[in-house]
Design an enzyme around this catalytic site. Structure first.
Site, mmCIF file in Angstrom:
data_model
loop_
_atom_site.group_PDB
_atom_site.id
_atom_site.type_symbol
_atom_site.label_atom_id
_atom_site.label_comp_id
_atom_site.label_asym_id
_atom_site.label_seq_id
_atom_site.Cartn_x
_atom_site.Cartn_y
_atom_site.Cartn_z
ATOM 1 N N ASP A 67 43.828 100.906 44.216
ATOM 2 C CA ASP A 67 44.863 101.303 45.564
ATOM 3 C C ASP A 67 46.340 101.820 44.666
ATOM 4 O O ASP A 67 46.544 102.022 43.563
ATOM 5 C CB ASP A 67 46.113 100.024 45.804
ATOM 6 C CG ASP A 67 45.667 98.971 44.039
ATOM 7 O OD1 ASP A 67 45.792 99.079 43.310
ATOM 8 O OD2 ASP A 67 45.868 97.654 44.678
ATOM 9 N N ASN A 136 46.459 84.243 45.984
ATOM 10 C CA ASN A 136 45.905 84.534 48.237
ATOM 11 C C ASN A 136 44.901 84.844 48.120
ATOM 12 O O ASN A 136 44.292 84.926 49.478
ATOM 13 C CB ASN A 136 47.534 85.308 48.271
ATOM 14 C CG ASN A 136 47.276 86.699 48.397
ATOM 15 O OD1 ASN A 136 46.609 87.701 47.912
ATOM 16 N ND2 ASN A 136 48.133 87.469 49.012
ATOM 17 N N HIS A 138 43.877 88.733 47.548
ATOM 18 C CA HIS A 138 43.031 89.588 47.657
ATOM 19 C C HIS A 138 42.824 90.522 47.211
ATOM 20 O O HIS A 138 42.739 89.713 45.472
ATOM 21 C CB HIS A 138 45.077 90.148 48.115
ATOM 22 C CG HIS A 138 46.084 90.723 46.859
ATOM 23 N ND1 HIS A 138 46.932 89.919 46.963
ATOM 24 C CD2 HIS A 138 46.188 91.123 45.891
ATOM 25 C CE1 HIS A 138 47.798 90.805 46.390
ATOM 26 N NE2 HIS A 138 47.250 91.233 45.124
ATOM 27 N N GLU A 143 45.009 92.300 51.755
ATOM 28 C CA GLU A 143 45.826 91.282 52.072
ATOM 29 C C GLU A 143 45.161 90.125 53.280
ATOM 30 O O GLU A 143 44.179 90.534 53.915
ATOM 31 C CB GLU A 143 47.342 91.289 52.578
ATOM 32 C CG GLU A 143 47.872 91.656 51.418
ATOM 33 C CD GLU A 143 48.580 91.255 50.492
ATOM 34 O OE1 GLU A 143 47.878 90.065 50.039
ATOM 35 O OE2 GLU A 143 49.793 91.600 49.940
HETATM 36 C C1 GLP Z 1 47.714 93.562 42.382
HETATM 37 C C2 GLP Z 1 46.798 94.462 42.249
HETATM 38 C C3 GLP Z 1 45.150 94.125 42.371
HETATM 39 C C4 GLP Z 1 45.511 93.203 41.331
HETATM 40 C C5 GLP Z 1 45.975 92.436 41.589
HETATM 41 C C6 GLP Z 1 46.022 90.648 40.620
HETATM 42 O O1 GLP Z 1 48.933 92.666 43.131
HETATM 43 N N1 GLP Z 1 47.144 94.922 43.497
HETATM 44 O O2 GLP Z 1 44.699 95.334 42.441
HETATM 45 O O3 GLP Z 1 43.985 93.320 41.395
HETATM 46 O O4 GLP Z 1 47.348 92.147 42.013
HETATM 47 O O5 GLP Z 1 46.815 91.255 39.337
HETATM 48 P P1 GLP Z 1 47.101 90.197 38.388
HETATM 49 O O6 GLP Z 1 45.615 91.284 37.560
HETATM 50 O O7 GLP Z 1 48.048 90.807 37.138
HETATM 51 O O8 GLP Z 1 46.821 88.707 38.214
#
Ligand code: GLP
Length: 243
Positions: A67, A136, A138, A143
């Site tokens: 992403d 959440n 995702h 989402e």
């Molecule tokens: C972000 C990314 C995801 C990631 C998630 C968790 O929004 N788009 O790919 O896995 O949130 O992030 P973190 O590893 O900082 O908790």
């Protein structure tokens, strides 16, 4: 699902790096699906160390990121382009032209999304996809929703995701409200998936993803249907699984 529970973040990172390394050693032209966020940072550090030791060669590897924020400049220090360069690509011998990240440009959005899926397919699909998980549930930026979206697409970020990601920005108002994400179909088509989670804040999402109903309200729950998923958790992220 193969669930591996380790003591801490460092162990999770080492385990994840060793899985990626073995994939690249066995298939030097592996197609890697890569993730951003704080979770895989330790894994990237371990992979850079392994590269510097001469244990792994990325010269024939291709990578596709999950992403990117929408409408953000590639050079912006909050873009996932910048993150990947700073934390991984610039420290290893992957060829720049072999690294793909969804386009952050406003123009030609539909075309850019279609092109992203086409180019993944053209290269034979993803051999191993690394995933983090949002609080959440995702994955990528898919989402919670009333349906799963298959292809690469534009996403309106949920308020809880914007708030969770605000820690990387100087204020919540600076967090982009939209992102381009690889869709669920593209993720599920990966031959192998490695899902990483660390810390208590992920415990509920992990529980729902691994033990809950398969529902688009918890996008990661679809992974229960994938034939080859390894989930690597530290003790805190795994704390609800024994209940
Ligand atoms: C972000 C990314 C995801 C990631 C998630 C968790 O929004 N788009 O790919 O896995 O949130 O992030 P973190 O590893 O900082 O908790």
């Amino acid at each position: 699902m193969n669930i591996i529970i380790v003591d801490n973040y460092e162990e999770m990172s080492k385990k994840a790096a060793s899985i990626i390394m073995s994939c690249v050693v066995l298939k030097p032209n592996s197609v890697l699906g890569l993730a951003t966020g704080s979770t895989p940072l330790g894994m990237y550090k371990e992979l850079v160390k392994a590269y510097k030791r001469g244990d792994v060669d990325f010269s024939n590897v291709l990578s596709f990121n999950l992403d990117e924020y929408y409408g953000i400049n590639k050079d912006n220090s909050q873009s996932y382009n910048y993150y990947m360069n700073e934390n991984f690509f610039k420290h290893i011998n992957i060829k720049k032209e072999n690294t793909f990240i969804p386009s952050s440009k406003i123009e030609d959005l539909d075309q850019a999304c279609k092109y992203y899926d086409q180019i993944i397919n053209k290269h034979g699909g993803i051999d191993i996809q690394v995933l983090g998980i949002g609080q959440n549930g995702h994955i990528g930026f898919n989402e919670p929703d009333s349906k799963f979206v298959g292809e690469t697409h534009l996403v309106n970020l949920k308020e809880d995701t914007i708030n969770a990601n605000a820690r990387f920005f100087s204020s919540v108002d600076e967090v982009p409200k939209k992102a381009i994400s690889m869709g669920i179909k593209s993720i599920m088509k990966a031959k192998k998936i490695v899902l990483l989670a660390s810390g208590e804040s992920k415990a509920h999402a992990i529980y729902s993803a691994v033990k809950g109903d398969i529902t688009p309200e918890v996008p990661a729950s679809i992974l229960q249907l994938h034939p080859d998923v390894t989930v690597i958790l530290d003790r805190e992220a795994a704390m609800m699984l024994s209940k």
